[in-house]
Design a protein around this motif. Structure first.
Motif, PDB file in Angstrom:
ATOM      1  N   ILE A  30      42.322  30.631  31.913  1.00 40.55           N
ATOM      2  CA  ILE A  30      41.103  30.867  32.542  1.00 40.55           C
ATOM      3  C   ILE A  30      40.920  32.656  31.889  1.00 40.55           C
ATOM      4  CG2 ILE A  30      40.843  32.319  34.994  1.00 40.55           C
ATOM      5  CD1 ILE A  30      42.329  29.648  36.006  1.00 40.55           C
ATOM      6  N   THR A  31      41.643  33.207  31.863  1.00 39.67           N
ATOM      7  CA  THR A  31      41.322  34.541  30.912  1.00 39.67           C
ATOM      8  C   THR A  31      40.988  34.701  30.203  1.00 39.67           C
ATOM      9  OG1 THR A  31      43.915  35.442  31.815  1.00 39.67           O
ATOM     10  CG2 THR A  31      43.216  36.952  29.960  1.00 39.67           C
ATOM     11  N   ARG A  32      40.971  33.624  29.021  1.00 38.48           N
ATOM     12  CA  ARG A  32      40.153  33.411  27.776  1.00 38.48           C
ATOM     13  C   ARG A  32      38.213  32.960  28.222  1.00 38.48           C
ATOM     14  NH1 ARG A  32      41.499  33.027  22.352  1.00 38.48           N
ATOM     15  NH2 ARG A  32      42.876  33.614  23.165  1.00 38.48           N
ATOM     16  N   ALA A  33      38.430  31.952  28.995  1.00 37.55           N
ATOM     17  CA  ALA A  33      37.135  31.526  29.393  1.00 37.55           C
ATOM     18  C   ALA A  33      36.677  33.380  30.350  1.00 37.55           C
ATOM     19  CB  ALA A  33      36.916  30.958  30.235  1.00 37.55           C
ATOM     20  N   ALA A  34      36.972  34.390  31.205  1.00 37.57           N
ATOM     21  CA  ALA A  34      36.124  35.096  31.423  1.00 37.57           C
ATOM     22  C   ALA A  34      36.246  36.366  29.884  1.00 37.57           C
ATOM     23  CB  ALA A  34      37.351  35.979  32.338  1.00 37.57           C
ATOM     24  N   ASP A  35      37.272  35.948  28.859  1.00 37.31           N
ATOM     25  CA  ASP A  35      36.514  37.147  28.191  1.00 37.31           C
ATOM     26  C   ASP A  35      35.290  36.353  27.216  1.00 37.31           C
ATOM     27  OD1 ASP A  35      39.002  38.511  28.354  1.00 37.31           O
ATOM     28  OD2 ASP A  35      40.589  37.893  27.412  1.00 37.31           O
ATOM     29  N   LEU A  39      32.282  36.102  32.436  1.00 38.70           N
ATOM     30  CA  LEU A  39      31.902  36.144  33.859  1.00 38.70           C
ATOM     31  C   LEU A  39      33.450  36.568  34.368  1.00 38.70           C
ATOM     32  CD1 LEU A  39      30.776  32.332  33.336  1.00 38.70           C
ATOM     33  CD2 LEU A  39      29.553  34.959  34.405  1.00 38.70           C
ATOM     34  N   SER A  40      33.315  36.663  35.662  1.00 36.38           N
ATOM     35  CA  SER A  40      34.732  37.451  36.694  1.00 36.38           C
ATOM     36  C   SER A  40      35.046  35.947  36.534  1.00 36.38           C
ATOM     37  CB  SER A  40      34.154  37.473  38.441  1.00 36.38           C
ATOM     38  OG  SER A  40      34.672  37.001  38.532  1.00 36.38           O
ATOM     39  N   ARG A  41      36.810  37.020  36.001  1.00 39.26           N
ATOM     40  CA  ARG A  41      37.411  35.948  35.745  1.00 39.26           C
ATOM     41  C   ARG A  41      38.304  35.330  37.369  1.00 39.26           C
ATOM     42  NH1 ARG A  41      42.747  35.085  37.081  1.00 39.26           N
ATOM     43  NH2 ARG A  41      43.935  34.678  34.884  1.00 39.26           N
ATOM     44  N   ASP A  42      37.595  36.067  38.519  1.00 40.26           N
ATOM     45  CA  ASP A  42      38.435  35.997  39.872  1.00 40.26           C
ATOM     46  C   ASP A  42      37.552  34.459  40.284  1.00 40.26           C
ATOM     47  OD1 ASP A  42      40.497  37.587  40.269  1.00 40.26           O
ATOM     48  OD2 ASP A  42      38.870  39.186  41.423  1.00 40.26           O
ATOM     49  N   VAL A  43      35.953  34.773  39.626  1.00 37.80           N
ATOM     50  CA  VAL A  43      35.195  33.203  40.054  1.00 37.80           C
ATOM     51  C   VAL A  43      35.756  32.128  39.504  1.00 37.80           C
ATOM     52  CG1 VAL A  43      32.490  32.646  39.764  1.00 37.80           C
ATOM     53  CG2 VAL A  43      33.117  35.285  40.581  1.00 37.80           C
TER      54      VAL A  43
END
Length: 153
Positions: A30-35, A39-43
């Motif tokens: 999730i952290t890598r996807a947000a980076d 997009l918002s990590r929370d979303v």
């Protein structure tokens, strides 16, 4: 246009996962996807866990395919994570530990392209030899990327 997940895999989207359970490896993804997506990590976190609650994305054969669709991106992002440790609590359909996780974040508007993308991942990575090669290369993201990008025989 035919969608092949390999076209979306880059050196930044291949990673070794050091987590020891599903929550830890998903957190890394999730952290890598947000980076990558900005997009918002929370979303991303909320969407992927909502998806996991509907049905496990552990498809068997040591493979998991968590995936979400979201507005606000122009193209899919595909992250391939190879786990250093077998993830026994992933709840794969075959009850076996997961070692390779392909995390996909795709635009929401094109259902057909999304299904083609998921199909290309499943078709390519349901190969036990390829999974074995990826596991053997864990820790070497350059080698993992080469294995993924290698032409199918």
């Amino acid at each position: 246009m035919k969608y092949d997940f390999v076209q979306y895999v880059t050196k930044d989207s291949v990673m070794t996962l050091s987590g020891k359970n599903k929550l830890e490896v998903m957190d890394q993804l999730i952290t890598r996807a947000a980076d990558l997506t900005k997009l918002s990590r929370d979303v991303i976190f909320r969407l992927i866990w909502k998806r996991e609650q509907m049905m496990t994305t552990g498809v068997g054969g040591m493979l998991a395919l968590p995936h979400i669709r979201i507005n606000d991106i122009n193209h899919p992002f595909v992250i391939v994570g190879v786990c250093e440790n077998p993830i026994a609590d992933y709840q794969g359909q075959d009850d076996q530990p997961v070692r390779v996780i392909v995390f996909t974040v795709a635009p929401d508007e094109d259902q057909e392209a999304y299904l083609q993308l998921l199909s290309s991942i499943s078709r390519r990575l349901r190969n036990p030899e390829l999974i074995g090669e990826l596991i053997a290369a864990v820790g070497n993201t350059v080698k993992m990327l080469e294995i993924i990008q290698r032409e199918e025989a």
